[in-house]
Write a protein that holds these residues in place. Structure first.
Motif, mmCIF file in Angstrom:
data_model
loop_
_atom_site.group_PDB
_atom_site.id
_atom_site.type_symbol
_atom_site.label_atom_id
_atom_site.label_comp_id
_atom_site.label_asym_id
_atom_site.label_seq_id
_atom_site.Cartn_x
_atom_site.Cartn_y
_atom_site.Cartn_z
ATOM 1 N N ALA A 1 -46.115 34.319 -29.352
ATOM 2 C CA ALA A 1 -45.745 35.656 -29.811
ATOM 3 C C ALA A 1 -46.197 35.865 -31.261
ATOM 4 O O ALA A 1 -46.682 36.933 -31.630
ATOM 5 C CB ALA A 1 -44.236 35.863 -29.689
ATOM 6 N N LEU A 2 -46.057 34.819 -32.078
ATOM 7 C CA LEU A 2 -46.489 34.889 -33.468
ATOM 8 C C LEU A 2 -48.007 34.894 -33.604
ATOM 9 O O LEU A 2 -48.547 35.401 -34.583
ATOM 10 C CB LEU A 2 -45.907 33.709 -34.254
ATOM 11 N N ALA B 1 -56.553 38.781 -37.788
ATOM 12 C CA ALA B 1 -57.916 38.738 -37.244
ATOM 13 C C ALA B 1 -58.271 37.333 -36.752
ATOM 14 O O ALA B 1 -58.911 37.181 -35.700
ATOM 15 C CB ALA B 1 -58.913 39.206 -38.298
ATOM 16 N N LEU B 2 -57.886 36.305 -37.497
ATOM 17 C CA LEU B 2 -58.164 34.925 -37.076
ATOM 18 C C LEU B 2 -57.456 34.607 -35.768
ATOM 19 O O LEU B 2 -58.013 33.922 -34.889
ATOM 20 C CB LEU B 2 -57.713 33.946 -38.164
ATOM 21 N N PRO C 1 -61.832 35.438 -30.395
ATOM 22 C CA PRO C 1 -62.042 34.633 -29.176
ATOM 23 C C PRO C 1 -62.681 33.283 -29.455
ATOM 24 O O PRO C 1 -62.588 32.377 -28.613
ATOM 25 C CB PRO C 1 -62.953 35.527 -28.319
ATOM 26 N N ASN C 2 -63.335 33.127 -30.597
ATOM 27 C CA ASN C 2 -63.886 31.817 -30.945
ATOM 28 C C ASN C 2 -62.781 30.828 -31.317
ATOM 29 O O ASN C 2 -62.971 29.615 -31.219
ATOM 30 C CB ASN C 2 -64.848 31.940 -32.133
ATOM 31 N N ASN C 3 -61.653 31.360 -31.736
ATOM 32 C CA ASN C 3 -60.517 30.515 -32.098
ATOM 33 C C ASN C 3 -59.540 30.338 -30.941
ATOM 34 O O ASN C 3 -58.969 29.252 -30.755
ATOM 35 C CB ASN C 3 -59.783 31.111 -33.303
ATOM 36 N N PHE C 4 -59.327 31.425 -30.175
ATOM 37 C CA PHE C 4 -58.399 31.401 -29.046
ATOM 38 C C PHE C 4 -59.025 32.144 -27.870
ATOM 39 O O PHE C 4 -59.097 33.382 -27.891
ATOM 40 C CB PHE C 4 -57.068 32.056 -29.426
ATOM 41 N N ARG D 1 -51.233 27.548 -24.138
ATOM 42 C CA ARG D 1 -52.366 27.230 -25.007
ATOM 43 C C ARG D 1 -51.911 26.322 -26.158
ATOM 44 O O ARG D 1 -52.731 25.647 -26.768
ATOM 45 C CB ARG D 1 -53.048 28.500 -25.515
ATOM 46 N N PHE D 2 -50.603 26.282 -26.412
ATOM 47 C CA PHE D 2 -50.091 25.422 -27.480
ATOM 48 C C PHE D 2 -49.724 24.025 -26.982
ATOM 49 O O PHE D 2 -49.056 23.265 -27.686
ATOM 50 C CB PHE D 2 -48.897 26.096 -28.179
ATOM 51 N N ASP D 3 -50.177 23.703 -25.757
ATOM 52 C CA ASP D 3 -50.109 22.302 -25.322
ATOM 53 C C ASP D 3 -50.996 21.456 -26.230
ATOM 54 O O ASP D 3 -50.769 20.263 -26.405
ATOM 55 C CB ASP D 3 -50.581 22.158 -23.867
ATOM 56 N N GLU D 4 -52.008 22.097 -26.777
ATOM 57 C CA GLU D 4 -52.891 21.431 -27.734
ATOM 58 C C GLU D 4 -52.740 22.087 -29.099
ATOM 59 O O GLU D 4 -52.477 23.291 -29.208
ATOM 60 C CB GLU D 4 -54.354 21.530 -27.271
ATOM 61 N N THR D 5 -52.904 21.299 -30.130
ATOM 62 C CA THR D 5 -52.792 21.819 -31.493
ATOM 63 C C THR D 5 -54.003 22.690 -31.808
ATOM 64 O O THR D 5 -55.142 22.274 -31.593
ATOM 65 C CB THR D 5 -52.726 20.665 -32.512
ATOM 66 N N PRO D 6 -53.781 23.910 -32.311
ATOM 67 C CA PRO D 6 -54.922 24.787 -32.649
ATOM 68 C C PRO D 6 -55.819 24.156 -33.711
ATOM 69 O O PRO D 6 -55.384 23.326 -34.517
ATOM 70 C CB PRO D 6 -54.245 26.046 -33.195
ATOM 71 N N THR D 7 -57.061 24.557 -33.704
ATOM 72 C CA THR D 7 -58.000 24.102 -34.729
ATOM 73 C C THR D 7 -57.481 24.493 -36.108
ATOM 74 O O THR D 7 -57.042 25.625 -36.306
ATOM 75 C CB THR D 7 -59.382 24.755 -34.506
ATOM 76 N N PRO D 8 -57.495 23.575 -37.072
ATOM 77 C CA PRO D 8 -57.020 23.910 -38.421
ATOM 78 C C PRO D 8 -57.706 25.161 -38.977
ATOM 79 O O PRO D 8 -58.902 25.350 -38.801
ATOM 80 C CB PRO D 8 -57.398 22.660 -39.237
ATOM 81 N N GLY D 9 -56.923 26.000 -39.607
ATOM 82 C CA GLY D 9 -57.476 27.213 -40.201
ATOM 83 C C GLY D 9 -57.535 28.398 -39.262
ATOM 84 O O GLY D 9 -58.029 29.461 -39.646
ATOM 85 N N THR D 10 -57.023 28.239 -38.025
ATOM 86 C CA THR D 10 -57.064 29.352 -37.067
ATOM 87 C C THR D 10 -55.692 29.929 -36.760
ATOM 88 O O THR D 10 -55.593 31.059 -36.307
ATOM 89 C CB THR D 10 -57.695 28.908 -35.731
ATOM 90 N N TYR D 11 -54.628 29.168 -37.019
ATOM 91 C CA TYR D 11 -53.280 29.609 -36.681
ATOM 92 C C TYR D 11 -52.403 29.513 -37.920
ATOM 93 O O TYR D 11 -52.092 28.416 -38.390
ATOM 94 C CB TYR D 11 -52.710 28.746 -35.551
ATOM 95 N N LEU D 12 -52.005 30.679 -38.471
ATOM 96 C CA LEU D 12 -51.308 30.685 -39.765
ATOM 97 C C LEU D 12 -50.191 31.726 -39.843
ATOM 98 O O LEU D 12 -50.139 32.515 -40.787
ATOM 99 C CB LEU D 12 -52.316 30.958 -40.890
ATOM 100 N N PRO D 13 -49.275 31.778 -38.879
ATOM 101 C CA PRO D 13 -48.239 32.810 -38.935
ATOM 102 C C PRO D 13 -47.330 32.684 -40.150
ATOM 103 O O PRO D 13 -46.750 33.673 -40.597
ATOM 104 C CB PRO D 13 -47.460 32.597 -37.632
ATOM 105 N N PHE D 14 -47.207 31.453 -40.679
ATOM 106 C CA PHE D 14 -46.395 31.232 -41.878
ATOM 107 C C PHE D 14 -47.259 30.821 -43.067
ATOM 108 O O PHE D 14 -46.769 30.260 -44.047
ATOM 109 C CB PHE D 14 -45.341 30.157 -41.620
#
Length: 512
Positions: A381-382, A419-420, A424-427, A437-450
């Motif tokens: 959701a975030l 935007a990140l 689609p290149n990130n997710f 999709r969070f069964d795996e850790t996102p690529t660093p620098g692509t997921y930053l809700p906080f």
């Protein structure tokens, strides 16, 4: 003689206007001169025309800029007359936020010059002052402290359930409901009072609190003056917060501090920890939980210590209100909305909650920690609906990116979170709701809700705990269905700084 004076006055004004326009035009050439692609800005308002017209949210405008140059690592963006470098490359995001953090320690405080207690907090501090205060404040958010905070949090959740009970079988505006709950949580856990917002939506705490986040035409004008003409605003004592807002929140904190000191009252909340910090100069922390590692800071800091004044306590509490109110409320609203649209994910979430309650006997800190799928639901959701459009950093010493681009002290970096998250290149299939999709850790620098790195949101774990607690209680007691009168997809409010739904979000709740 009078005609001559008028003529000279007209020439003077015309000359000043001409100079001002030329100055703004020169500002708009900042990125083109540095060979950085950007969408053409408008005089004085940069790339914010769609926002000021009420057509788009700032997140959508930044995504338009982001998407316009898919092969670039960075693109130019204009925030009014101020150039910001918008980063598209996740590896470069990590450099700015984490790996090369020493070059980008500061955020750009939007109201830097404002001299009132509400502006003095962790979010606006810079350099070593920020480092030292962050170190002092970090123990307030360790695992041990979060467990204690469940007591006042439980009261707020029970009030939320009582409110929902009165509307069982009906469609409920979750946007409004979760805003009431979020305001109750901040009042209780941060300000140390019982604001009674869920019981009385028209309470003073709620009414005055709402004015902070209204972005009316007058507020837009205030923000524009403060942003473009900070020195003039300072001379005129021009502030973003209205005097009654400053007075109200200052009095709440001061009265609470005085009452507790005088009567020896103690309570498991943030204001109590701040009192301890003020009296002892540090917070007790015996936690050895590995989850607390992200709160650790450099203990070999140089520079002056930070005096924990009443003014700093007031500013810190208010900072948590402005940072946490809408973001927490909107995140829970979006999570329930997405679950109501995805029956399979909803059923899986409810099943996990029941299983963990059966194991632990109730919803406790340990049972919440074990609700891994619920956490993935919130994370997704975030991702789709991050609370903030972006996060800002300021270059504090000359820095060179891998492509040779040099950043100078004072240059602003913008990390476009929204935007990140939707790239689609990130997710893959970014617009779909898929917690797995969070069964795996996102690529660093692509997921930053906080945010990311040392300046990521210090209250992240408290926010996640509060949201998991509230959602687990709601879903344990109620089935939910998507209301019939919602916008699809939900549109964000075009004006303002956060990704808040524009209209009500109706969810039908059915008592289990």
């Amino acid at each position: 003689m009078l005609t001559l004076i008028l003529l000279l006055f007209t020439i003077l004004i015309s000359s000043l206007i001409f100079i001002f326009i030329k100055w703004a035009e020169e500002k708009n050439k900042y990125w083109s001169k540095r060979n950085i692609n950007c969408l053409k800005p408008k005089l004085f308002i940069g790339n914010l025309y769609e926002v000021l017209c009420g057509r788009k949210n700032i997140s959508e405008v930044q995504q338009d800029v982001y998407d316009a140059f898919p092969n670039d690592d960075v693109v130019g963006f204009y925030d009014f007359i101020f150039p910001r470098l918008l980063i598209r490359n996740p590896e470069w995001v990590e450099k700015v936020a984490k790996n090369d953090f020493s070059y980008f320690v500061d955020r750009r405080p939007p109201l830097k010059h404002v001299k009132n207690p509400l502006a003095v907090n962790l979010f606006s501090m810079c350099g070593n002052q920020w480092r030292v205060y962050r170190q002092k404040l970090s123990p307030a958010f360790t695992t041990g402290k979060l467990k204690y905070m469940l007591d006042p949090l439980a009261e707020c959740v029970n009030n939320l359930l009582t409110l929902l009970e009165s509307h069982a079988g009906e469609e409920v505006d979750m946007k409004e409901t979760m805003e009431l709950f979020s305001m109750d949580v901040i009042g209780s856990c941060v300000f140390g009072i019982d604001p009674g917002v869920t019981k009385n939506p028209n309470s003073e705490f709620r009414t005055i609190g709402k004015t902070i986040f209204e972005f009316t035409a007058i507020q837009q004008f205030r923000f524009a003056v403060l942003t473009m003409l900070p020195k003039l605003a300072k001379k005129l004592n021009f502030t973003f917060f209205r005097p009654e807002v400053v007075t109200y929140y200052c009095n709440i904190i001061l009265n609470t501090l005085e009452y507790r000191k005088k009567n020896g009252i103690e309570r498991h909340d943030f204001i109590q920890m701040m009192l301890q910090l003020q009296s002892k100069g540090k917070l007790d922390s015996q936690s050895t939980d590995p989850a607390d590692d992200d709160l650790k800071t450099d203990k070999t800091l140089e520079g002056d210590d930070v005096q924990i004044t009443d003014e700093l306590l007031i500013g810190t509490a208010f900072g948590f209100l402005t940072a946490g109110f809408h973001t927490t409320a909107s995140s829970m609203t979006y999570a329930l909305y997405e679950l109501s649209r995805n029956p399979e994910a909803l059923e899986k979430t409810k099943r996990e909650i029941k299983e963990q309650v059966a194991v632990h006997g109730d919803i406790t800190y340990d049972s919440l920690k074990s609700m891994t799928y619920l956490e993935k639901v919130l994370k997704e959701a975030l991702r789709l609906h991050p609370g903030s459009p972006s996060t800002m950093r300021v270059c504090t010493k000359e820095y060179k990116f891998p492509n040779g681009l040099t950043m100078l002290p004072g240059d602003s970096i913008n990390i476009p979170i929204y935007a990140l998250h939707r790239d689609p290149n990130n997710f893959p299939d970014p617009l779909s709701f898929n917690p797995d999709r969070f069964d795996e850790t996102p690529t660093p620098g692509t997921y930053l809700p906080f945010g990311d790195g040392p300046r990521m949101c210090i209250g992240m774990r408290f926010a996640m705990t509060a949201m998991k607690y509230a959602l687990s209680k709601v879903l344990l007691n109620y089935d939910i269905q998507l209301g019939k009168t919602n916008e699809t997809p939900i549109r964000m409010a075009p004006r303002g700084f956060l990704n808040v739904p524009k209209k009500e979000v109706n969810i039908k709740i059915i008592k289990v």
